[in-house]
Design a protein around this motif. Structure first.
Motif, short mmCIF file in Angstrom:
data_model
loop_
_atom_site.label_atom_id
_atom_site.label_comp_id
_atom_site.label_asym_id
_atom_site.label_seq_id
_atom_site.Cartn_x
_atom_site.Cartn_y
_atom_site.Cartn_z
N ASP A 228 -2.24 -40.77 27.16
CA ASP A 228 -3.55 -40.24 27.55
C ASP A 228 -3.51 -38.72 27.45
O ASP A 228 -2.49 -38.09 27.72
CB ASP A 228 -3.89 -40.63 28.99
CG ASP A 228 -4.04 -42.13 29.17
OD1 ASP A 228 -4.38 -42.80 28.19
OD2 ASP A 228 -3.78 -42.61 30.29
N ARG A 229 -4.66 -38.15 27.08
CA ARG A 229 -4.75 -36.69 26.96
C ARG A 229 -5.96 -36.21 27.75
O ARG A 229 -7.07 -36.73 27.58
CB ARG A 229 -4.87 -36.30 25.49
CG ARG A 229 -5.02 -34.80 25.25
CD ARG A 229 -5.16 -34.53 23.76
NE ARG A 229 -5.55 -33.16 23.47
CZ ARG A 229 -4.73 -32.14 23.33
NH1 ARG A 229 -3.42 -32.37 23.44
NH2 ARG A 229 -5.16 -30.93 23.06
N PHE A 230 -5.73 -35.23 28.64
CA PHE A 230 -6.79 -34.68 29.48
C PHE A 230 -6.86 -33.16 29.30
O PHE A 230 -5.83 -32.49 29.17
CB PHE A 230 -6.54 -34.99 30.96
CG PHE A 230 -6.37 -36.45 31.26
CD1 PHE A 230 -7.46 -37.24 31.57
CD2 PHE A 230 -5.10 -37.03 31.24
CE1 PHE A 230 -7.29 -38.59 31.84
CE2 PHE A 230 -4.93 -38.38 31.53
CZ PHE A 230 -6.02 -39.17 31.83
N VAL A 240 -12.26 -32.48 35.00
CA VAL A 240 -11.81 -32.96 33.69
C VAL A 240 -12.86 -32.56 32.66
O VAL A 240 -13.99 -33.07 32.67
CB VAL A 240 -11.60 -34.48 33.69
CG1 VAL A 240 -11.17 -34.96 32.31
CG2 VAL A 240 -10.56 -34.88 34.74
N ARG A 243 -11.44 -36.11 28.05
CA ARG A 243 -10.33 -37.06 28.19
C ARG A 243 -10.27 -37.95 26.97
O ARG A 243 -11.30 -38.27 26.36
CB ARG A 243 -10.47 -37.88 29.47
CG ARG A 243 -11.59 -38.89 29.47
CD ARG A 243 -11.69 -39.61 30.81
NE ARG A 243 -12.33 -38.78 31.83
CZ ARG A 243 -11.93 -38.70 33.08
NH1 ARG A 243 -10.86 -39.39 33.47
NH2 ARG A 243 -12.59 -37.96 33.94
N PRO A 273 -6.55 -45.55 32.40
CA PRO A 273 -5.93 -44.21 32.53
C PRO A 273 -4.64 -44.30 33.34
O PRO A 273 -4.57 -45.02 34.34
CB PRO A 273 -7.00 -43.40 33.24
CG PRO A 273 -7.91 -44.38 33.90
CD PRO A 273 -7.87 -45.61 33.04
N ASP A 277 -8.43 -38.99 38.47
CA ASP A 277 -8.95 -37.63 38.53
C ASP A 277 -8.46 -36.88 39.77
O ASP A 277 -8.21 -35.67 39.72
CB ASP A 277 -10.48 -37.65 38.53
CG ASP A 277 -11.04 -38.04 37.17
OD1 ASP A 277 -10.23 -38.33 36.26
OD2 ASP A 277 -12.28 -38.04 37.01
#
Length: 879
Positions: A228-230, A240, A243, A273, A277
């Motif tokens: 996952d990339r945030f 965020v 995402r 995810p 968050d």
């Protein structure tokens, strides 16, 4: 050989390597949660290599130069690998290293049942100027029984062909490194990954990047699976921004029995995810705390355990491609785009850039409760601010210097600092958002994005160099001071552990030796040591450092007119001014006596075997004065010249003879008088420290004269401070120039007749000389029976008697007087005070009960009170 992680910090990088040093720093100074564990030091690696070198000819490989041929490098790597593999197969370690590792692992096992270890490389050159990323081994899921073998395997990676080639390509000896190894408890992670506090591709953007996966972070670091990339905002609440959730079909997990392996992610979690968050916001806040502490953009490895606790596993400077002309392009014209609050004011004490909110220190009594982004703004650069520097982003003062204590602390902590701005507290308001550019000495209103990003990308690699780390370690043997109290049994040569201790010990013993006798006995020093004759009863030894006295002084004694030293002359003008040196300070009541009688320590007073001496080191412009008046200790350090910026006065006053409440009242008097004369003052208990700097020579003369008057005024001031109301009265009296109402003899003194009774002839002689000089008529006797006979013949206004004598005691004398005469006033002096004797004396209406040894001024006050009462009674009888 072993250092627990809780004992490591950034200063120990040459012992535990940069990787483990930073982890210890984050744990122990930045307050981050890290795994438990220990570090096998570089010294253990050196011991192991020394053992190998004794058994085989390895030196030719270890000494390869940076410009060696590829074939030589490969041959050396193969040879070293063979010897290390042989050692690994036999688990052959130096005995002390093996014992240390086994003991540390056993301790971890007791504290954490079923623990497995992450055995991680921490080479001395790793994560410094060079990252060495991927060059050394780290092993996960190591069982305690295999810790020593895992350690050897990590050591062996120091001499892989890849690692040796990396060193050679960076102009380093290919086999010249040393390896420290971290042994940490494994975090059984439900999620893990990497965070960059800036976007390496677009560092000008105000965002952070997070890459995460299920399970251990190994899959993120290796890049062998979906993640996952945030993108997170750098400002609270760290929302965020974007995402991208990958298909995470595989993850790493601990293998039963040791090690780690890839396992399939449960189907319902493949697209879910890996981190929520709320935890992303917590991760972002932690990352910015690390960035603030490290003063640079960071590359951080992290993990969340099954309970959702966040662990920091590693942090290092974020490597970003060259900024080409970022600085020139974005920093030009900033002053045109942002409001400038201050520019070019004062001096830069520590370079750097910081952003935050103003905290006016004078409006915040609790410095331990500052906001996270506090920029300290203060009138003075007080040393007390140092305690808040670890959490401050910058510090700005109206008054101060780049050479002061606070500036030194700022540089040690790399906190941007501007000193001596003169008007910062007037221009900056509490709570203002500002950006401090301590590179160009400008303070901007608001958040200057370009400067903040420039600062994070700025190259600070000098702090990672071996030379800088060596200097830091040297400073630990130079700067700390452990010997602080000369009265402590710890204050000895054997307990000097730093150069600062040595200097402090030598200084104290030198002053002690200089003041031990009336003249210096050391050969060759007699020419510069002089006894100063003063019109007040104060012994002062002068050491002339040069041009402090008039030329051609031949005698060992000098008088005030021969003093050339400007600071001393000004102080003496105040000390000997009319009315300052009272022969009879405030009266002491019975409470004051009882507190003084219970004080511990020696009083070297007029009745002691040796007179008390004081020391002054002087030159034309300088004075260092150590002055002891009974239980009062004064030090004055002053430089006075025409150049305003060089001038300073440091004044210190401590001690007292009464209970702490009165001494604290006296300290308040001192503090408020000093503050009204422009001094910056710190007070704790009965200790008062005042300083003033950078004022004109005329102002310096005035303040040194005031210091002289203050020393004389406060010799026994605490005795008279029976209640809080006296504080204001005494301050007002001093400021009006009314220093002592007891400065002149009265007609009453000239008429009063005194009898002194003591079986020590020296006491009788000294009291007689003193009281006659005060205008009294004095008789002395050394036999108590003779005294009774004399009292039958003559009435005295005041009788001073010792308590303990061979014949009738002092109390017997008191009772006899009270039976014969109600008008004679009595004073008891004694070195054997008891509560019973004091109560008996009070019953007989004794005016005062004075404990030996004492100062003559103290006795003079009691005699004056007694004589005054006797005169009043006599007048009443006459009428």
């Amino acid at each position: 050989m072993i250092l627990p992680l809780q004992e490591t910090n950034g200063d120990l990088a040459d012992v535990v390597g940069q990787k483990m040093a930073r982890l210890g720093e984050l744990r122990n100074k930045a307050g981050c949660r890290t795994p438990e564990g220990f570090v096998v030091s570089a010294a253990a690696c050196q011991r192991f290599l020394d053992q190998l070198a004794e058994a085989a000819d390895l030196q030719r490989w270890l000494d390869l130069p940076p410009d060696c041929e590829e074939s030589a490098l490969e041959q050396a790597a193969a040879g070293l690998k063979e010897y290390l593999a042989r050692a690994r197969s036999r688990a052959r370690l130096p005995e002390e290293v093996a014992r240390a590792i086994h003991a540390a692992v056993a301790t971890l096992g007791k504290e954490h049942e079923g623990v497995t270890l992450a055995v991680r490389s921490s080479a001395l050159d790793e994560d410094g100027e060079l990252s060495f990323a991927g060059q050394h081994r780290s092993l996960l899921g190591v069982t305690p029984d295999r810790a020593a073998r895992a350690y050897l395997e990590v050591l062996a990676s120091l001499y892989s062909v890849e690692a040796m080639r990396y060193r050679r390509n960076n102009n380093m000896p290919p086999a010249g490194g040393l390896m420290a190894v971290g042994c940490l408890c494994m975090v059984e992670a439900r999620a893990a990954g990497v965070l960059y506090t800036l976007d390496p591709g677009q560092p000008q953007n105000d965002v952070m990047l997070v890459t995460a996966s299920h399970g251990l972070g190994k899959i993120v670091v290796e890049g062998t699976g979906g993640t996952d990339r945030f993108v997170l905002g750098r400002r609270q609440p760290h929302e965020v921004v974007s995402r991208s959730l990958g298909r995470k079909e595989w993850m790493y997990a601990p293998r039963p029995g040791g090690g780690v392996h890839k396992v399939r992610v449960p189907p319902d979690r493949v697209g879910a995810p890996s981190i929520g968050d709320a935890k992303l916001a917590e991760l972002a806040a932690t990352a910015l705390r690390i960035e603030k502490h490290m003063k640079r953009a960071q590359d951080i490895e992290w993990a969340l355990d099954e309970q959702g606790e966040l662990y920091v596993l590693q942090a290092r400077p974020l490597r970003i491609a060259p900024r080409d002309t970022l600085g020139e392009r974005d920093l030009s014209g900033i002053a045109d785009r942002y409001p400038v609050l201050l520019s070019g004011r004062g001096e830069v004490a520590c370079r750097g850039i910081a952003h935050g909110h103003v905290c006016l220190v004078d409006q915040r009594p609790q410095l331990d409760k500052l906001p996270d982004d506090a920029i300290l703004v203060a009138r003075y650069s007080r040393p007390v601010l140092a305690a808040a520097m670890t959490s401050a982003r910058a510090v700005i003062t109206d008054v101060g210097t780049a050479t002061g204590h606070l500036a030194t602390i700022a540089r040690e902590l790399c906190v941007p600092a501007l000193m001596d701005t003169e008007i910062a507290t007037q221009v900056l308001r509490d709570g203002d958002e500002i950006t401090v550019d301590a590179e160009e000495n400008i303070i901007y209103q608001g958040h200057v994005d370009e400067l903040i990003h420039y600062n994070l990308l700025n190259d600070r690699s000098y702090r990672d160099t071996p030379e800088f780390r060596l200097l830091q370690r040297m400073l630990r043997k130079i700067a700390p001071l452990h010997l602080k109290d000369p009265a402590s049994s710890h204050f000895s040569a054997n307990n000097c552990s730093t150069y600062h201790d040595v200097i402090r010990f030598a200084h104290e013993k030198a002053v002690e030796a200089l003041t031990e006798n009336y003249a210096l006995k050391a050969p060759g020093l007699g020419r510069s040591a002089f006894r100063l004759e003063l019109p007040v009863p104060l012994d002062l030894l002068l050491i002339d450092l040069g041009d402090g006295l008039v030329e051609g002084v031949a005698d060992q004694s000098v008088v005030v007119r021969q003093v050339v030293s400007a600071p001393l002359r000004a102080l003496l003008d105040g000390l000997t001014a009319e009315g300052i040196w009272s022969r009879g300070p405030a009266d002491m009541d019975l409470d004051g006596f009882m507190s003084s009688a219970t004080r511990s320590g020696d009083l070297t007073g007029p009745l002691a075997a040796r007179p008390q001496l004081n020391l002054a080191l002087v030159s034309a412009n300088y004075l260092n004065l150590n002055l002891k008046l009974g239980y009062h200790f004064n030090t004055v350090d002053c430089y006075m010249a025409e150049q305003r910026n060089a001038n300073f006065i440091h004044f210190r006053f401590a001690g007292g003879v009464t209970e702490m409440t009165r001494r604290e009242r006296r300290a308040e008097v001192l503090q408020r008088i000093l503050e009204q004369h422009g001094f910056l003052v710190e007070r704790k208990g009965d200790l008062v420290i005042g300083s003033v700097k950078k004022i004109s020579q005329d102002a310096m003369v005035e303040r040194m004269q005031m210091i002289g008057r203050l020393i004389g005024y406060t010799r026994q001031l605490d005795i008279s401070l029976r209640d809080d109301g006296r504080v204001e009265q005494l301050i007002n009296s001093f400021m009006r120039g009314e220093y002592s109402p007891l400065s002149r003899r009265t007609e009453m003194q000239a008429r009063a007749e005194i009898l002194v009774l003591d079986d020590e002839s020296i006491v009788c002689e000294r009291l007689s000389d003193y009281l006659e000089n005060e205008g009294y008529l004095v008789e002395t006797l050394g036999d108590s029976q003779q005294a009774i006979d004399r009292l039958r013949q003559k009435r005295f206004d005041v009788v001073i008697t010792d308590l303990k004598m061979k014949g009738p005691t002092g109390l017997d004398i008191v009772h006899f007087i009270r039976q014969q005469d109600q008008h004679t006033q009595m004073i008891i002096i004694t070195g054997y005070a008891t509560m019973e004797a004091a109560r008996d004396a009070q019953y007989c209406e004794v005016v005062d009960f004075i404990h030996k040894p004492f100062h003559l001024d103290q006795l003079g006050a009691a005699v004056k009170k007694a004589a005054k009462k006797a005169a009043r009674l006599r007048k009443h009888v006459d009428q």
